[in-house]
Design a protein around this motif. Sequence first.
Motif, short mmCIF file in Angstrom:
data_model
loop_
_atom_site.label_atom_id
_atom_site.label_comp_id
_atom_site.label_asym_id
_atom_site.label_seq_id
_atom_site.Cartn_x
_atom_site.Cartn_y
_atom_site.Cartn_z
N ILE A 109 0.75 -1.17 -0.08
CA ILE A 109 0.05 -0.17 0.15
C ILE A 109 0.74 1.34 0.05
CG2 ILE A 109 -1.62 1.33 1.47
CD1 ILE A 109 -2.84 -1.24 2.15
N PHE A 110 1.92 1.07 0.95
CA PHE A 110 2.85 2.40 1.08
C PHE A 110 3.48 2.47 -0.27
CE2 PHE A 110 2.58 2.33 5.59
CZ PHE A 110 1.68 3.48 5.78
N SER A 111 4.01 1.51 -0.89
CA SER A 111 4.57 1.60 -2.33
C SER A 111 3.55 2.33 -3.47
CB SER A 111 5.09 0.20 -2.66
OG SER A 111 5.78 -0.41 -1.84
N GLN A 115 15.11 11.81 -1.15
CA GLN A 115 15.23 10.69 -1.28
C GLN A 115 15.53 9.93 0.15
OE1 GLN A 115 18.52 10.00 -4.06
NE2 GLN A 115 17.09 9.80 -5.64
N LYS A 116 16.19 10.38 1.03
CA LYS A 116 16.81 9.95 2.41
C LYS A 116 15.59 10.31 3.31
CE LYS A 116 21.66 10.41 1.90
NZ LYS A 116 23.06 10.96 2.21
N GLY A 117 14.93 11.33 3.33
CA GLY A 117 13.99 11.61 4.53
C GLY A 117 12.52 11.53 3.90
N PHE A 118 12.20 11.86 2.83
CA PHE A 118 10.48 11.51 2.40
C PHE A 118 10.36 10.21 1.99
CE2 PHE A 118 9.99 16.33 1.49
CZ PHE A 118 10.14 16.68 2.71
N ASN A 119 11.43 9.18 1.97
CA ASN A 119 10.72 7.98 1.50
C ASN A 119 10.33 7.03 2.86
OD1 ASN A 119 11.03 8.35 -0.96
ND2 ASN A 119 13.22 7.05 -1.08
N SER A 120 10.51 7.63 3.90
CA SER A 120 9.89 6.98 5.29
C SER A 120 8.48 6.76 5.31
CB SER A 120 10.13 7.71 6.71
OG SER A 120 9.66 8.83 6.63
N LEU A 121 7.96 5.77 5.69
CA LEU A 121 6.57 5.39 5.40
C LEU A 121 5.74 6.50 6.13
CD1 LEU A 121 6.28 1.73 6.35
CD2 LEU A 121 6.19 2.93 4.03
N SER A 122 6.00 7.09 7.44
CA SER A 122 5.06 8.13 7.76
C SER A 122 5.32 9.28 7.19
CB SER A 122 5.80 8.53 9.28
OG SER A 122 6.97 8.91 9.37
N ASN A 123 6.41 9.73 6.54
CA ASN A 123 6.42 10.89 5.61
C ASN A 123 5.47 10.71 4.39
OD1 ASN A 123 7.84 12.57 7.36
ND2 ASN A 123 9.85 12.26 6.58
N GLN A 124 5.67 9.57 3.76
CA GLN A 124 4.85 9.41 2.69
C GLN A 124 3.30 9.49 2.67
OE1 GLN A 124 5.84 8.97 -0.52
NE2 GLN A 124 7.69 9.49 0.20
N LYS A 150 2.26 11.54 5.21
CA LYS A 150 1.90 12.80 5.19
C LYS A 150 1.87 13.59 3.80
CE LYS A 150 4.25 13.37 9.89
NZ LYS A 150 5.20 13.80 10.51
N LEU A 151 2.91 13.17 3.13
CA LEU A 151 2.90 13.68 1.65
C LEU A 151 1.68 13.57 0.92
CD1 LEU A 151 6.42 12.86 0.43
CD2 LEU A 151 5.47 15.13 0.55
N LYS A 152 1.12 12.22 1.01
CA LYS A 152 -0.24 11.87 0.21
C LYS A 152 -1.47 12.69 0.69
CE LYS A 152 -2.70 9.59 -2.66
NZ LYS A 152 -2.40 10.03 -4.08
N GLN A 153 -1.53 12.65 2.19
CA GLN A 153 -2.41 13.55 2.81
C GLN A 153 -2.02 15.12 2.24
OE1 GLN A 153 -1.97 14.28 7.04
NE2 GLN A 153 -4.37 14.15 7.37
N ALA A 154 -1.18 15.71 2.23
CA ALA A 154 -0.96 17.17 1.97
C ALA A 154 -1.24 17.29 0.36
CB ALA A 154 0.47 17.48 2.06
N ARG A 155 -0.88 16.21 -0.49
CA ARG A 155 -1.21 16.34 -1.73
C ARG A 155 -2.82 16.15 -2.09
NH1 ARG A 155 0.46 19.65 -4.81
NH2 ARG A 155 0.29 19.29 -7.23
N GLU A 188 4.86 21.13 7.98
CA GLU A 188 5.26 20.26 9.08
C GLU A 188 6.63 19.46 8.51
OE1 GLU A 188 3.77 16.35 11.85
OE2 GLU A 188 2.23 17.55 10.36
N LEU A 189 6.44 19.12 7.16
CA LEU A 189 7.61 18.31 6.63
C LEU A 189 8.76 19.10 6.32
CD1 LEU A 189 5.42 16.39 3.84
CD2 LEU A 189 6.61 15.44 6.07
N GLN A 190 8.46 20.67 6.01
CA GLN A 190 9.58 21.68 5.66
C GLN A 190 10.27 21.83 6.76
OE1 GLN A 190 9.57 24.90 6.25
NE2 GLN A 190 11.48 25.21 5.13
N SER A 191 9.48 21.93 8.05
CA SER A 191 10.19 22.21 9.28
C SER A 191 11.31 21.23 9.46
CB SER A 191 9.36 22.38 10.30
OG SER A 191 8.66 21.45 10.55
#
Length: 559
Positions: free
Chosen positions: A11-13, A34-43, A45-50, A67-70
């Motif tokens: 699902i996360f993929s 690549q290093k930071g946003f590929n974590s499941l929790s950040n993904q 958040k990214l999907k929710q934001a988008r 929140e992610l940018q900070s």
Amino acid sequence: MNYIKNLVLLIFSIILLTECSNASIISVKDTTSQKGFNSLSNQVKLKQARNNFLAENYQLALENYRELQSSYPNDAMANFRVGECYFALLNFAATVEFLENSKAQNSLVHKNLNFILGQAYHRTGKIDKAIEVLQEFVNSSKEILEENKDALTFIEQCKTAKKLMANPVNVKISNPGVFINSPFEDYGPSISGDGKTLIFTSRRPETTGGRTDPGDGKFYEDIFISSWNDASNTWSEAKPVPGRLNTDFHDAALSISPDGTQIFVYRNVPGETGSGDIYVSKLNNKQVWAAPKPMAKEINSSYFESSASICADESYFYFVSEKRGGFGNGDIYRSKRLSKNVWGEAENLGPVINTTEDEVSVFIHPDGKTLFFSSKGHNTMGGYDIFKSVYNNGSWSVPENLGYPINTFHNDLHFVLSSDNSTAYYSSIKENGLGERDIYRIDMKNYAVHLKENQVYKSNGLSILKGSVFDMDAAQAVEATIDVLDLSGQKVSSIFTNSDGEYFVTLPGGINYQLVISAEEFEKVSEKINLPLDNTKTYVMVKHFLVKKISKEFNFPKD
């Protein structure tokens, strides 16, 4: 358990692939992403934001991305997404800040970086930077995209801005202050023909019900009213319009009629209107506004109708519609009054006025021939600019940009001009305003469009004639027709009294007229008048008429 774990990873993929394909969010060089946003929790958040952004919930999307940018302040994509949200929220200064940070980290982070940054530079007055960045965007594109055409349009707008700013018009723009404006959004001003009444739309906490729109978190719109005080030379503190005009939801003012007895409003009622229709509320003899009723079917359609302005003699009704058969998105139309309660089929004002873009905020001056409107399609400085066109010998003149500083890089809307051409009002976004959008007053006495070189301001020659028609015996209001003739017998205007017997018309002053009052079952009245002219302000003449019922003789039968 392994099955569940594998399912979660799948699902996360999918989420990750979808996010990347939707926005092209991660550049190969962007190692932080690549290093930071590929974590499941950040993904997540990214999907929710988008999802919030694509649903036009820009404030929520901004909070998600911030929140992610900070956590990753030097990440190019995080800064880009924050800047993109600020742009959607029309905060152009913040857009510039975050997109410049993004570009400094990775200029290739997103294909639209320069496209959005160029527009933000434009809206913040950084014209040369805007042209440079927008041209960079155009040059970097390998194919002709819709954005390329838009970018070239924005470049032309920047060039127009430079030209107009180099030759500013002679006006004085001021904020009417806290009696009119609030810390919230105030816009859509409209004034009566005598300049004594001002209405506008506001989204302040004092609106009816005090509720907020869940779509943008702002208070629902209500219509406010203010009266001019000649003694203090100021407007009274604006209050919600009394009566049944405002509701718990959106109620937006389109205009007030020149005689001050009708307010045209925009309403979108599920199951009742099309995509939004024009309604009218009338002032009764107790000075209370009645519940609005929809305008005629010749004006409203199943498409979006907005913006309305009626001639002083009520012979034509001007409005904006997105109905099929137009030249662009929103076009300006007018409908001719055929009788007191019947309007003719609406006619499009044609390609001289209407463009392939939006025309909005239409206002017909009390002289009946000068049209003002806002447009994105003519030669603008950016956003909506205000234009003027004059109807003469059956055609409209080429629209003329009112110039800088009336027009700016922002959306300049809802321009209205007093009967004597001395004072205008409109809504705009300016530095040091009281709220998000404010209503501004423009001193037009030295405006070049009205003046020849070295000429001193004087009235444009219009005066107001108003009054009432009453039954002399029953002391009741009479619904009558008043024909205004010049002394050669030519009809200058034809007007109707309202249900209270009142009439209102603007006419060239300093002239003698013949007035002919006709009403069913009443004797016709004809009277000559001299309508004075005041060169310093609009002269108002009040003239009442008494009419007598036609006597009906009764013939007794002979014996």
